[in-house]
Write an enzyme that holds these catalytic residues in place. Structure first.
Site, PDB file in Angstrom:
ATOM      1  N   CYS A  10       0.835  -1.214   0.000  1.00  0.00           N
ATOM      2  CA  CYS A  10       0.000   0.000   0.000  1.00  0.00           C
ATOM      3  C   CYS A  10       0.866   1.260   0.000  1.00  0.00           C
ATOM      4  CB  CYS A  10      -0.937  -0.024   1.209  1.00  0.00           C
ATOM      5  SG  CYS A  10      -1.854   1.521   1.462  1.00  0.00           S
ATOM      6  N   CYS A  64       0.231   3.513   3.025  1.00  0.00           N
ATOM      7  CA  CYS A  64       0.853   2.947   4.226  1.00  0.00           C
ATOM      8  C   CYS A  64       2.335   3.312   4.285  1.00  0.00           C
ATOM      9  CB  CYS A  64       0.681   1.430   4.249  1.00  0.00           C
ATOM     10  SG  CYS A  64      -1.039   0.869   4.227  1.00  0.00           S
TER      11      CYS A  64
END
Length: 422
Positions: free
Chosen positions: A19, A22
Site C-alpha cells: 500500500c 501505508c
C-alpha cells in the site's frame, strides 16, 4: 497480542506492505511512537501487517489500508483525522484518557478553554441527562473532548435557565442544549462540534457530511489579497457570526483555498472567487443567480435555498452517476498522461492497439468469407448448368450416337428382307 491486548491501551496501524499510503504514513507513525514514549503516555504504539494476520484484522473490522485504531478494553475506536503526528497523538491522548474529565476550578476551566476551540461541558448532579451525556461521549470522543463542572466553576458571564444542563463553548461565546428545539443530544453535539466558521478542505467537508448541514463556502485564493477575494470571505464570516440563531441548525460556513477540489467534486469549472452551497447528503449544490455584493445578498440567497426557490444542481441520480464515472475516468487518464506520458501510452495505447488489431482481423475475415462464398456460389451455379445441358461436344456426340444407331437398324432390316426374298 491477541491474548494480552486488553491489559494495555494500544494504538495500532493496520497496514499492507504493497500500500502506497501505508508507506507514506510509516515515517509519521515512527514519530508518533517516539512522541508517545517521550511524554510517558500509557498508550502502546504498534503496527500490524493485516495481510499476514487477516483473521485479527477481520476481527477489528479492517476494510482498507492504512487503518488506525485505538484499542481500549473491549472497545475499538477508529481514527478518521488527518495523518499527521500532532493530530494522531492528540487523538490517542483524548480517547485513552477519562471519558468525562472533571473541571474542579475556574483556573482549570480557563486553562482548558484556551486549549480547545470547542468545549462540551455537563453542569449538574446525577440525572438521566448525565447518563445520556456519558453515552454520547463514549461514541463521539473520537472527535472532541467532554467535561463536567459545577455551576460555581463557570465564568461569570454564563447564565443557565435550569440545571442540569449541557453546554458548548466556542466562537467566543456559549450555547445551551435545549431538548425541545435541538432534538436528540447526540445529533446536537455532532452538529456543534465544529466552529461556526471553518477553513474547509476535503477532509473537513467529508466530516461535515455527518452533521446533515448545508455548507456555504467562499471559494477563494488565500494568496490573492484583492478586494473581491477578501470581500466574499468577509461576507461569509459576517453571516456565520451575526445570523447564527437563524441558520446554525441548517448551515455550516467557511472558505476553501483554490477551486481544484471543488471542481472535481461538482464536475464543473468554477471561476474564483465565488460562493457555492453544498448539500453533502445528496451531492446537490447551489450557485447564486446573481453577484453577491453584500451580507444581505448572501442572507437572501440562503433564504431562497431554505424555501426551495433556489435551483439545485447536481445530485446523486442515475445520470449524475454516469457523468461521475465518465468524469473520473477522464480525470484519471489526463492525470496519468500529465505525470508520465510514456506510462500513459503504455497503459492505454497497448490495449487500444490490441483491440484495433482484433477488430481489423474480424472485419477482414468477414470480407474474405463473403468473397469465398460468392465464388463458391458462382462455381456451383456453373456446375448445375453443365449438369443439366451438357457441353457442346457431349451434345454433338449424343447426336452422332443416335445417327449411328439408326443406320445399324436399317441395315438389319435390309438383311431380313433379302433373306425372305431368297
Amino acid at each position: 497480542f491477541k491474548e494480552n491486548r486488553k491489559d494495555d491501551i494500544w494504538l495500532v496501524d493496520f497496514y499492507a506492505p504493497w500500500c502506497g499510503h501505508c508507506k507514506k504514513l510509516e515515517p509519521v507513525w515512527n514519530e508518533v511512537g517516539v512522541e508517545m514514549r517521550n511524554m510517558g503516555s500509557p498508550v502502546k504504539v504498534g503496527k500490524m501487517d493485516a495481510t499476514s494476520f487477516s483473521s485479527i484484522a477481520s476481527e477489528f473490522g479492517v476494510r482498507g489500508y492504512p487503518t488506525i485504531k485505538l484499542l481500549k478494553g473491549d472497545l475499538a475506536y477508529n481514527y478518521r483525522g488527518p495523518r499527521t503526528k500532532d493530530d494522531i497523538v492528540e487523538f490517542a491522548n483524548r480517547v485513552a484518557g477519562p471519558l468525562i474529565r472533571p473541571l474542579p476550578s475556574q483556573h482549570m476551566f480557563e486553562h482548558v478553554q484556551k486549549r480547545h476551540r470547542v468545549l462540551f461541558v455537563y453542569v449538574g448532579g446525577e440525572s438521566p441527562l448525565k447518563e445520556k451525556y456519558i453515552e454520547v461521549a463514549s461514541e463521539l470522543i473520537v472527535y472532541t473532548y467532554f467535561f463536567s463542572a459545577s455551576e460555581d466553576v463557570l465564568p461569570e458571564y454564563v447564565t443557565l435557565p435550569e440545571l442540569p444542563a449541557v453546554m458548548v463553548f466556542k466562537d467566543g461565546t456559549y450555547f445551551v442544549y435545549d431538548e425541545y428545539e435541538d432534538g436528540d443530544l447526540s445529533s446536537w453535539i455532532n452538529r456543534e462540534r465544529f466552529q461556526g466558521y471553518l477553513h474547509v478542505d476535503g477532509f473537513t467537508l467529508y466530516e461535515l457530511g455527518d452533521t446533515g448541514k448545508l455548507v456555504a463556502i467562499a471559494v477563494i485564493d488565500d494568496k490573492n489579497s484583492s478586494a473581491e477575494h477578501t470581500r466574499l470571505k468577509s461576507i461569509i464570516q459576517e453571516v456565520a457570526r451575526d445570523y447564527r440563531d437563524h441558520f446554525h441548525r441548517d448551515f455550516q460556513f467557511g472558505h476553501m483555498d483554490g477551486n481544484d477540489y471543488i471542481n472535481s467534486l461538482l464536475m464543473d469549472d468554477l471561476t474564483i472567487p465565488t460562493i457555492v452551497v453544498l448539500n453533502t447528503s445528496n451531492q446537490q449544490y447551489f450557485l447564486p443567480d446573481r453577484h453577491i455584493e453584500s451580507t444581505e445578498d448572501m442572507v437572501q440567497f440562503i433564504n431562497n435555498i431554505l424555501d426551495g426557490t433556489a435551483e439545485a444542481q447536481g445530485g446523486d441520480g442515475l445520470l449524475q452517476r454516469i457523468k461521475r464515472i465518465i468524469y473520473d475516468a477522464k480525470s484519471t487518464i489526463v492525470s496519468v498522461f500529465k505525470s508520465s506520458p510514456l506510462l500513459g501510452c503504455f497503459l492505454f495505447g497497448l490495449p487500444l492497439g490490441v483491440i484495433s488489431i482484433m477488430c481489423y482481423g474480424i472485419c477482414t475475415a468477414d470480407t474474405e468469407g463473403e468473397v469465398f462464398e460468392h465464388e463458391g456460389a458462382k462455381k456451383e451455379s456453373g456446375d448445375r448448368e453443365l449438369t443439366d445441358e451438357g457441353s457442346e461436344e457431349e451434345q454433338e456426340e449424343e447426336k452422332n450416337g443416335k445417327y449411328t444407331e439408326l443406320s445399324d437398324g436399317e441395315l438389319k432390316q435390309k438383311d431380313v428382307m433379302e433373306k425372305k426374298k431368297d
